[in-house]
Design a protein around this motif. Structure first.
Motif, PDB file in Angstrom:
ATOM      1  N   ARG A  82      46.864  38.341  45.978  1.00 25.64           N
ATOM      2  CA  ARG A  82      47.225  39.817  46.450  1.00 25.64           C
ATOM      3  C   ARG A  82      48.127  39.440  47.682  1.00 25.64           C
ATOM      4  NH1 ARG A  82      43.045  42.908  48.489  1.00 25.64           N
ATOM      5  NH2 ARG A  82      44.118  42.027  50.620  1.00 25.64           N
ATOM      6  N   ASP A  83      47.417  38.718  48.522  1.00 20.51           N
ATOM      7  CA  ASP A  83      48.190  38.244  49.998  1.00 20.51           C
ATOM      8  C   ASP A  83      49.190  37.638  49.862  1.00 20.51           C
ATOM      9  OD1 ASP A  83      45.851  39.684  51.059  1.00 20.51           O
ATOM     10  OD2 ASP A  83      45.050  38.024  52.162  1.00 20.51           O
ATOM     11  N   LEU A  84      49.393  36.604  48.917  1.00 21.77           N
ATOM     12  CA  LEU A  84      50.472  35.882  48.684  1.00 21.77           C
ATOM     13  C   LEU A  84      51.572  36.735  48.108  1.00 21.77           C
ATOM     14  CD1 LEU A  84      51.298  32.667  48.857  1.00 21.77           C
ATOM     15  CD2 LEU A  84      50.758  32.672  46.195  1.00 21.77           C
ATOM     16  N   ARG A 108      42.006  25.566  44.544  1.00 19.56           N
ATOM     17  CA  ARG A 108      40.445  25.998  44.976  1.00 19.56           C
ATOM     18  C   ARG A 108      39.944  26.985  44.331  1.00 19.56           C
ATOM     19  NH1 ARG A 108      44.099  25.868  49.890  1.00 19.56           N
ATOM     20  NH2 ARG A 108      44.353  28.433  49.761  1.00 19.56           N
ATOM     21  N   ALA A 109      40.536  27.941  43.651  1.00 25.96           N
ATOM     22  CA  ALA A 109      40.048  28.980  42.971  1.00 25.96           C
ATOM     23  C   ALA A 109      39.419  28.345  41.631  1.00 25.96           C
ATOM     24  CB  ALA A 109      40.939  30.002  42.443  1.00 25.96           C
ATOM     25  N   ASP A 133      44.177  31.779  52.501  1.00 25.31           N
ATOM     26  CA  ASP A 133      42.915  31.163  52.001  1.00 25.31           C
ATOM     27  C   ASP A 133      41.645  31.809  52.332  1.00 25.31           C
ATOM     28  OD1 ASP A 133      40.868  29.210  51.183  1.00 25.31           O
ATOM     29  OD2 ASP A 133      41.241  27.753  52.741  1.00 25.31           O
ATOM     30  N   THR A 134      41.631  32.986  51.549  1.00 21.56           N
ATOM     31  CA  THR A 134      40.361  33.857  52.050  1.00 21.56           C
ATOM     32  C   THR A 134      39.170  33.541  51.389  1.00 21.56           C
ATOM     33  OG1 THR A 134      40.975  35.201  50.084  1.00 21.56           O
ATOM     34  CG2 THR A 134      42.346  35.701  51.884  1.00 21.56           C
ATOM     35  N   GLY A 135      39.220  32.564  50.218  1.00 23.35           N
ATOM     36  CA  GLY A 135      38.025  32.403  49.662  1.00 23.35           C
ATOM     37  C   GLY A 135      37.904  32.911  48.336  1.00 23.35           C
ATOM     38  N   SER A 136      38.889  33.968  48.054  1.00 22.51           N
ATOM     39  CA  SER A 136      38.559  34.866  46.751  1.00 22.51           C
ATOM     40  C   SER A 136      39.929  34.533  46.299  1.00 22.51           C
ATOM     41  CB  SER A 136      38.403  36.143  47.210  1.00 22.51           C
ATOM     42  OG  SER A 136      38.729  37.135  46.203  1.00 22.51           O
TER      43      SER A 136
END
Length: 195
Positions: free
Chosen positions: A85-87, A138-139, A76-79
């Motif tokens: 990418r992290d997932l 969220r996106a 949950d980076t806000g982007s």
């Protein structure tokens, strides 16, 4: 050589048995996994294992669910760019881990005609997709993706290239694999393909 100290009861025993199950799956495969070998590896009596898990399939399902939950964080980076990418990178790291290798061995055992793994193993994957859906929701709320984007389809598009390489073509997966999968899924989502 002395025997290890008994683990006692509760969370420590559960963690030891689940870890032993993942290790046994990774080394021996699903078809050769026995409750007795898991108990021996965990340092507990087999009745301790049977008391918590009535059969091998229940044990395998619990162990794999625990492994996936612990090893693939939901970002949950806000982007959305960074989250996908992290997932994807988390999935790649997990696929290369002991837990990931254990899951792949269970899935591959079915395709190779060995003993059929429990259907609940598939539930582990469905559950992981379900837990990833808020990343997409969220996106959309932030305006980074089109309204009506189907979160489930986007997450499936993200993980499909990674699983294809890991399970079908048996290629090595890397961060570059993850980044490409994320870019591909994001491009499709922004083009409205998952609406």
């Amino acid at each position: 050589m002395s025997s290890p100290a008994p683990l006692g009861r509760g969370p420590k025993v559960r963690a030891a048995v689940l870890a032993a199950t993942v290790e046994e799956l990774g080394e021996q495969g699903y078809a050769a996994l026995t409750m007795e070998n898991v108990a021996r590896r965990a340092g507990v009596h087999k009745t301790t294992v049977y008391r918590r898990w009535p059969d091998r399939d229940a044990l395998v399902t619990d162990a794999l669910a625990d492994s996936v939950t612990a090893e693939i964080p939901i970002p949950d980076t806000g982007s959305i760019d960074e989250d996908l990418r992290d997932l994807a990178r988390g999935l790649v790291a997990w696929v290369k881990s002991t837990g990931g290798q254990a899951v792949l061995s269970v899935l591959l055992s079915e395709t190779a005609g060995s003993a059929r793994p429990p259907d609940a193993v598939r539930h582990v994957f469905r559950d992981r997709i379900r837990k990833s859906l808020p990343v997409v929701v969220r996106a959309v709320e932030r305006g980074e993706l089109p309204e009506g984007t189907d979160a489930g389809e986007l997450v499936k598009a993200l993980v499909a290239p990674i699983y294809f390489r890991a399970l079908i073509t048996r290629e090595q997966v890397t961060d570059a694999t993850a980044d490409a999968a994320a870019a591909l899924a994001l491009t499709g989502a922004r083009a409205g393909l998952f609406g």
